[in-house]
Design a protein around this motif. Structure first.
Motif, PDB file in Angstrom:
ATOM      1  N   THR A  12      16.249  -7.811  -2.412  1.00 24.25           N
ATOM      2  CA  THR A  12      14.821  -7.786  -2.105  1.00 24.25           C
ATOM      3  C   THR A  12      14.488  -6.789  -1.008  1.00 24.25           C
ATOM      4  O   THR A  12      13.535  -6.009  -1.130  1.00 24.25           O
ATOM      5  CB  THR A  12      14.355  -9.199  -1.698  1.00 24.25           C
ATOM      6  OG1 THR A  12      14.627 -10.089  -2.781  1.00 24.25           O
ATOM      7  CG2 THR A  12      12.876  -9.226  -1.389  1.00 24.25           C
ATOM      8  N   GLU A  13      15.263  -6.778   0.063  1.00 28.44           N
ATOM      9  CA  GLU A  13      14.948  -5.882   1.174  1.00 28.44           C
ATOM     10  C   GLU A  13      15.222  -4.422   0.830  1.00 28.44           C
ATOM     11  O   GLU A  13      14.528  -3.522   1.301  1.00 28.44           O
ATOM     12  CB  GLU A  13      15.690  -6.308   2.439  1.00 28.44           C
ATOM     13  CG  GLU A  13      15.219  -7.648   2.977  1.00 28.44           C
ATOM     14  CD  GLU A  13      13.687  -7.773   3.067  1.00 28.44           C
ATOM     15  OE1 GLU A  13      13.026  -6.866   3.627  1.00 28.44           O
ATOM     16  OE2 GLU A  13      13.141  -8.771   2.556  1.00 28.44           O
ATOM     17  N   GLU A  14      16.230  -4.190  -0.001  1.00 26.31           N
ATOM     18  CA  GLU A  14      16.499  -2.814  -0.443  1.00 26.31           C
ATOM     19  C   GLU A  14      15.333  -2.314  -1.300  1.00 26.31           C
ATOM     20  O   GLU A  14      14.880  -1.168  -1.149  1.00 26.31           O
ATOM     21  CB  GLU A  14      17.798  -2.762  -1.251  1.00 26.31           C
ATOM     22  CG  GLU A  14      18.154  -1.357  -1.707  1.00 26.31           C
ATOM     23  CD  GLU A  14      19.431  -1.321  -2.536  1.00 26.31           C
ATOM     24  OE1 GLU A  14      19.521  -0.439  -3.385  1.00 26.31           O
ATOM     25  OE2 GLU A  14      20.315  -2.180  -2.334  1.00 26.31           O
ATOM     26  N   LEU A  15      14.823  -3.174  -2.176  1.00 27.28           N
ATOM     27  CA  LEU A  15      13.668  -2.817  -2.996  1.00 27.28           C
ATOM     28  C   LEU A  15      12.448  -2.560  -2.114  1.00 27.28           C
ATOM     29  O   LEU A  15      11.722  -1.580  -2.300  1.00 27.28           O
ATOM     30  CB  LEU A  15      13.376  -3.927  -4.010  1.00 27.28           C
ATOM     31  CG  LEU A  15      12.143  -3.732  -4.896  1.00 27.28           C
ATOM     32  CD1 LEU A  15      12.252  -2.461  -5.731  1.00 27.28           C
ATOM     33  CD2 LEU A  15      11.940  -4.949  -5.787  1.00 27.28           C
ATOM     34  N   ARG A  16      12.241  -3.424  -1.137  1.00 24.83           N
ATOM     35  CA  ARG A  16      11.110  -3.263  -0.211  1.00 24.83           C
ATOM     36  C   ARG A  16      11.219  -1.910   0.518  1.00 24.83           C
ATOM     37  O   ARG A  16      10.234  -1.183   0.657  1.00 24.83           O
ATOM     38  CB  ARG A  16      11.096  -4.414   0.803  1.00 24.83           C
ATOM     39  CG  ARG A  16       9.828  -4.486   1.629  1.00 24.83           C
ATOM     40  CD  ARG A  16       9.857  -5.640   2.629  1.00 24.83           C
ATOM     41  NE  ARG A  16      10.291  -6.920   2.104  1.00 24.83           N
ATOM     42  CZ  ARG A  16       9.506  -7.782   1.462  1.00 24.83           C
ATOM     43  NH1 ARG A  16       8.243  -7.510   1.266  1.00 24.83           N
ATOM     44  NH2 ARG A  16       9.993  -8.941   1.033  1.00 24.83           N
ATOM     45  N   SER A  17      12.418  -1.576   0.977  1.00 23.44           N
ATOM     46  CA  SER A  17      12.630  -0.304   1.676  1.00 23.44           C
ATOM     47  C   SER A  17      12.395   0.888   0.756  1.00 23.44           C
ATOM     48  O   SER A  17      11.813   1.894   1.176  1.00 23.44           O
ATOM     49  CB  SER A  17      14.056  -0.228   2.235  1.00 23.44           C
ATOM     50  OG  SER A  17      14.227  -1.187   3.243  1.00 23.44           O
TER      51      SER A  17
END
Length: 86
Positions: A12-17
């Motif tokens: 999720t955080e990689e996608l957000r970044s």
């Protein structure tokens, strides 16, 4: 919910970044509910860039009809997770 292998797990955080980088904003601005168009000034060209980048990065095919649906991070995450699980 189907179990995903390590190769298809969606961080999720990689996608957000990734989305924040495309939009040139801080990842904290890409909240689950922020409206891309209203809150983050995403136009159709940026939306297409998000779609193409995600296709390349995650090796999936996203239909252009999904562009109209891609209004928030949560929707993009759910669409991508569905593609990866298929």
């Amino acid at each position: 919910m189907p179990e995903q292998t390590a190769g298809t797990a969606l961080d999720t955080e990689e996608l957000r970044s990734t989305i924040a980088e495309i939009l040139d904003v801080d990842p904290s601005e890409v909240t689950d509910t922020a409206d891309f168009k209203e809150d983050l000034d995403v136009d159709s060209l940026l939306a297409l860039e998000i779609l193409v980048t995600l296709e390349r990065k995650y090796q999936v095919k996203m239909e252009e009809s999904n562009l109209q649906l891609m209004r928030s991070f949560k929707v993009v995450h759910d669409l991508l997770a569905e593609k990866l699980a298929a």
